[in-house]
Write a protein that holds these residues in place. Structure first.
Motif, PDB file in Angstrom:
ATOM      1  N   PHE A 202      59.292  53.190  70.405  1.00  0.00           N
ATOM      2  CA  PHE A 202      57.719  52.987  70.787  1.00  0.00           C
ATOM      3  C   PHE A 202      57.896  51.645  72.307  1.00  0.00           C
ATOM      4  CE2 PHE A 202      58.511  51.487  66.271  1.00  0.00           C
ATOM      5  CZ  PHE A 202      57.706  52.239  65.906  1.00  0.00           C
ATOM      6  N   LYS A 203      58.548  51.108  73.012  1.00  0.00           N
ATOM      7  CA  LYS A 203      58.115  50.878  74.423  1.00  0.00           C
ATOM      8  C   LYS A 203      58.274  52.366  75.275  1.00  0.00           C
ATOM      9  CE  LYS A 203      60.101  46.490  74.310  1.00  0.00           C
ATOM     10  NZ  LYS A 203      59.225  45.494  75.243  1.00  0.00           N
ATOM     11  N   LYS A 204      59.019  53.985  74.736  1.00  0.00           N
ATOM     12  CA  LYS A 204      58.981  54.740  75.925  1.00  0.00           C
ATOM     13  C   LYS A 204      59.497  54.796  77.024  1.00  0.00           C
ATOM     14  CE  LYS A 204      55.587  56.793  72.922  1.00  0.00           C
ATOM     15  NZ  LYS A 204      53.402  57.088  72.449  1.00  0.00           N
ATOM     16  N   LEU A 205      60.846  53.859  77.374  1.00  0.00           N
ATOM     17  CA  LEU A 205      60.914  53.281  78.360  1.00  0.00           C
ATOM     18  C   LEU A 205      61.764  54.499  78.943  1.00  0.00           C
ATOM     19  CD1 LEU A 205      62.123  50.151  77.884  1.00  0.00           C
ATOM     20  CD2 LEU A 205      60.497  50.990  79.152  1.00  0.00           C
ATOM     21  N   ASN A 206      62.310  55.856  78.421  1.00  0.00           N
ATOM     22  CA  ASN A 206      62.575  56.941  78.888  1.00  0.00           C
ATOM     23  C   ASN A 206      61.852  58.212  78.454  1.00  0.00           C
ATOM     24  OD1 ASN A 206      64.938  57.699  79.587  1.00  0.00           O
ATOM     25  ND2 ASN A 206      65.874  58.505  78.373  1.00  0.00           N
ATOM     26  N   LYS A 207      61.990  58.899  79.362  1.00  0.00           N
ATOM     27  CA  LYS A 207      61.124  60.824  79.004  1.00  0.00           C
ATOM     28  C   LYS A 207      61.262  61.059  77.720  1.00  0.00           C
ATOM     29  CE  LYS A 207      60.752  61.129  84.217  1.00  0.00           C
ATOM     30  NZ  LYS A 207      60.295  61.718  85.108  1.00  0.00           N
ATOM     31  N   PHE A 208      60.308  61.757  76.515  1.00  0.00           N
ATOM     32  CA  PHE A 208      60.708  62.219  75.635  1.00  0.00           C
ATOM     33  C   PHE A 208      60.970  63.142  76.149  1.00  0.00           C
ATOM     34  CE2 PHE A 208      58.765  59.022  73.211  1.00  0.00           C
ATOM     35  CZ  PHE A 208      59.280  58.815  72.304  1.00  0.00           C
TER      36      PHE A 208
ATOM     37  N   MET B  76      60.863  41.034  84.371  1.00  0.00           N
ATOM     38  CA  MET B  76      61.593  39.744  83.387  1.00  0.00           C
ATOM     39  C   MET B  76      62.429  40.149  81.798  1.00  0.00           C
ATOM     40  SD  MET B  76      63.556  37.208  84.868  1.00  0.00           S
ATOM     41  CE  MET B  76      65.411  36.914  83.497  1.00  0.00           C
ATOM     42  N   LYS B  77      61.143  39.996  80.952  1.00  0.00           N
ATOM     43  CA  LYS B  77      61.557  40.609  80.128  1.00  0.00           C
ATOM     44  C   LYS B  77      62.073  42.055  79.773  1.00  0.00           C
ATOM     45  CE  LYS B  77      57.871  37.688  77.866  1.00  0.00           C
ATOM     46  NZ  LYS B  77      57.113  37.676  77.106  1.00  0.00           N
ATOM     47  N   THR B  78      61.626  43.001  80.534  1.00  0.00           N
ATOM     48  CA  THR B  78      62.699  44.501  80.625  1.00  0.00           C
ATOM     49  C   THR B  78      63.752  44.892  80.603  1.00  0.00           C
ATOM     50  OG1 THR B  78      60.391  45.792  80.735  1.00  0.00           O
ATOM     51  CG2 THR B  78      62.383  46.770  80.765  1.00  0.00           C
ATOM     52  N   LYS B  79      64.217  43.451  81.194  1.00  0.00           N
ATOM     53  CA  LYS B  79      65.722  43.608  82.401  1.00  0.00           C
ATOM     54  C   LYS B  79      66.102  43.267  80.988  1.00  0.00           C
ATOM     55  CE  LYS B  79      68.890  42.038  85.664  1.00  0.00           C
ATOM     56  NZ  LYS B  79      68.430  41.054  87.133  1.00  0.00           N
ATOM     57  N   LEU B  80      65.735  41.773  80.237  1.00  0.00           N
ATOM     58  CA  LEU B  80      66.469  41.290  79.205  1.00  0.00           C
ATOM     59  C   LEU B  80      66.585  42.294  77.742  1.00  0.00           C
ATOM     60  CD1 LEU B  80      67.676  38.893  78.291  1.00  0.00           C
ATOM     61  CD2 LEU B  80      65.718  38.135  77.432  1.00  0.00           C
ATOM     62  N   PHE B  81      65.908  43.115  77.865  1.00  0.00           N
ATOM     63  CA  PHE B  81      65.707  44.176  76.287  1.00  0.00           C
ATOM     64  C   PHE B  81      66.906  45.083  76.724  1.00  0.00           C
ATOM     65  CE2 PHE B  81      64.461  47.721  74.752  1.00  0.00           C
ATOM     66  CZ  PHE B  81      63.752  47.884  72.934  1.00  0.00           C
TER      67      PHE B  81
END
Length: 420
Positions: free
Chosen positions: A44-50, A1-6
């Motif tokens: 910082f959250k690294k939600l995507n591939k570097f 839920m927090k990730t979706k809001l983010f």
């Protein structure tokens, strides 16, 4: 839920930023800062591939180098302008912006539509203001410094200096390019909207934009015609259209509407008066002569940051006061390449040219022909304007370079046109 809001917060920050491009520059700056802060959290959250980010590392390195040249310039000359360095901060933050668009690659289409929509709304509001102004003053004309201008043209784009016509012209040109590249709306509506934008490009009085489109169109169509014969008909159609436009400008050269364009004919009819007059087109030629001389006097290394206007003035006072008059409120080089060379020498020009070549190559490779055409025109426009001197131009360059530096990724996620 927090990730979706983010994710939603980040997307709406992007929406706000694209809208703020048409507001005052301080508002755009605040929106940009908010976007950068979010991009930092995103890293910082690294939600995507570097690994995806590293695919265009060369462009990121060049963008950072562009900023570092400006930073070094501050140490080479104490008279350098710190404010100019601050305006170039988006170059330093380019990797974060690139990473942001990587994360929201599936939303780029929507963000592009927002940019185009706001551009049209802005133009309609300006048109409405112009009509009210004409009715209120009961005149189509306004006198300024002994010359008459169409009130419809003059009061909208130069009043108060909040949005210089060169940047509004550039935004509108880009909107038209995006409108066709992304195939937004039906073809009939695209033709109607495209005509509306072309009308404004002509009427805004930005000759630099018009010239860059003409030269860019000729070069672009010539190249793709040599690679594929099916484009030859477009090349000759373009030549015919430009010939008709030049003929119209010549036939109506004494009218107010065509006066800004017909001055070009004086360059072969009245050559002896070119350097004697102080019209804008004449002053532009003068500043190029002075600017090139300042380049010859330069060491070719990093001399400072934001010193081009001062060096052009000093060069005029030293070498040209007896050759021709030059009355101007600013000694802007009106040429990004000359501006960069005076400040940062050969490396300043090479970094800029390398960036432009890389993005044009990427777009051409992925068959994004409209986008490729835009960057070719933009490269030519830099011969006539210091687009990257003001914050509006810097934001436009950094944001859309970040978007189209990842053309292959975009092509895999949204539907782009791959035909002529």
């Amino acid at each position: 839920m927090k990730t979706k809001l983010f994710r939603k917060i980040g997307y709406y920050l992007g929406v706000i930023f694209f809208i703020s491009l048409f507001a005052k520059e301080n508002i755009s700056s605040i929106s940009f800062i908010a976007l950068i802060i979010f991009a930092i959290f995103l890293c910082f959250k690294k939600l995507n591939k570097f690994s995806d980010f590293l695919k265009e590392k060369y462009i990121s390195v060049l963008m950072i180098l562009y900023f570092l040249l400006a930073l070094l310039g501050l140490f080479f000359d104490i008279n350098s302008k710190p404010n100019y360095l601050i305006r170039l901060l988006p170059f330093l933050f380019f990797p974060l912006i690139f990473y942001y668009f990587l994360f929201y690659k599936n939303h780029i289409y929507n963000l592009i539509k927002i940019f185009i929509t706001v551009n049209f709304i802005f133009l309609i509001l300006l048109d409405t203001y112009a009509i009210i102004d004409i009715i209120k003053n009961q005149s189509l004309f306004v006198s300024q410094a002994g010359r008459e201008y169409y009130r419809f043209l003059y009061t909208r784009y130069t009043d108060g200096g909040n949005f210089e016509h060169i940047y509004l012209s550039l935004y509108s040109f880009l909107s038209g390019i995006l409108l066709y590249q992304f195939k937004i709306t039906t073809i009939k509506i695209r033709i109607l909207l495209g005509f509306y934008l072309l009308l404004h490009l002509f009427m805004m009085g930005s000759r630099a934009i018009i010239i860059s489109i003409i030269l860019g169109g000729f070069l672009f169509l010539l190249v793709i015609s040599l690679k594929n014969k099916k484009y030859i008909k477009y090349f000759f159609g373009f030549i015919l259209t430009i010939s008709l436009l030049f003929s119209s400008a010549y036939l109506f050269k004494d009218t107010l509407l065509f006066n800004r364009y017909s001055q070009v004919f004086e360059w072969y009819q009245k050559r002896d008066l070119i350097l004697e007059r102080n019209y804008s087109v004449n002053n532009r030629l003068k500043v190029y002569i002075i600017g090139l001389e300042a380049c010859f006097d330069s060491s070719g290394g990093i001399d400072g940051t934001g010193l081009a206007d001062k060096k052009i003035k000093d060069t005029y006072d030293l070498k040209f006061t007896t050759k021709f008059p030059f009355k101007t409120s600013t000694y802007n080089a009106h040429n990004q390449y000359i501006n960069n060379f005076i400040d940062w020498g050969y490396i300043g020009v090479l970094v800029l040219i390398s960036l432009l070549i890389l993005i044009i190559r990427n777009c051409f490779k992925e068959n994004l022909l409209y986008i490729c055409f835009f960057w070719i025109c933009f490269s030519i426009l830099l011969l006539m304007e210091c687009i990257l001197y003001r914050q509006r131009g810097v934001f436009l360059f950094v944001i859309f370079l970040a978007i189209f530096a990842q053309t292959k990724i975009i092509n895999n996620n949204i539907t782009l046109t791959n035909d002529e």
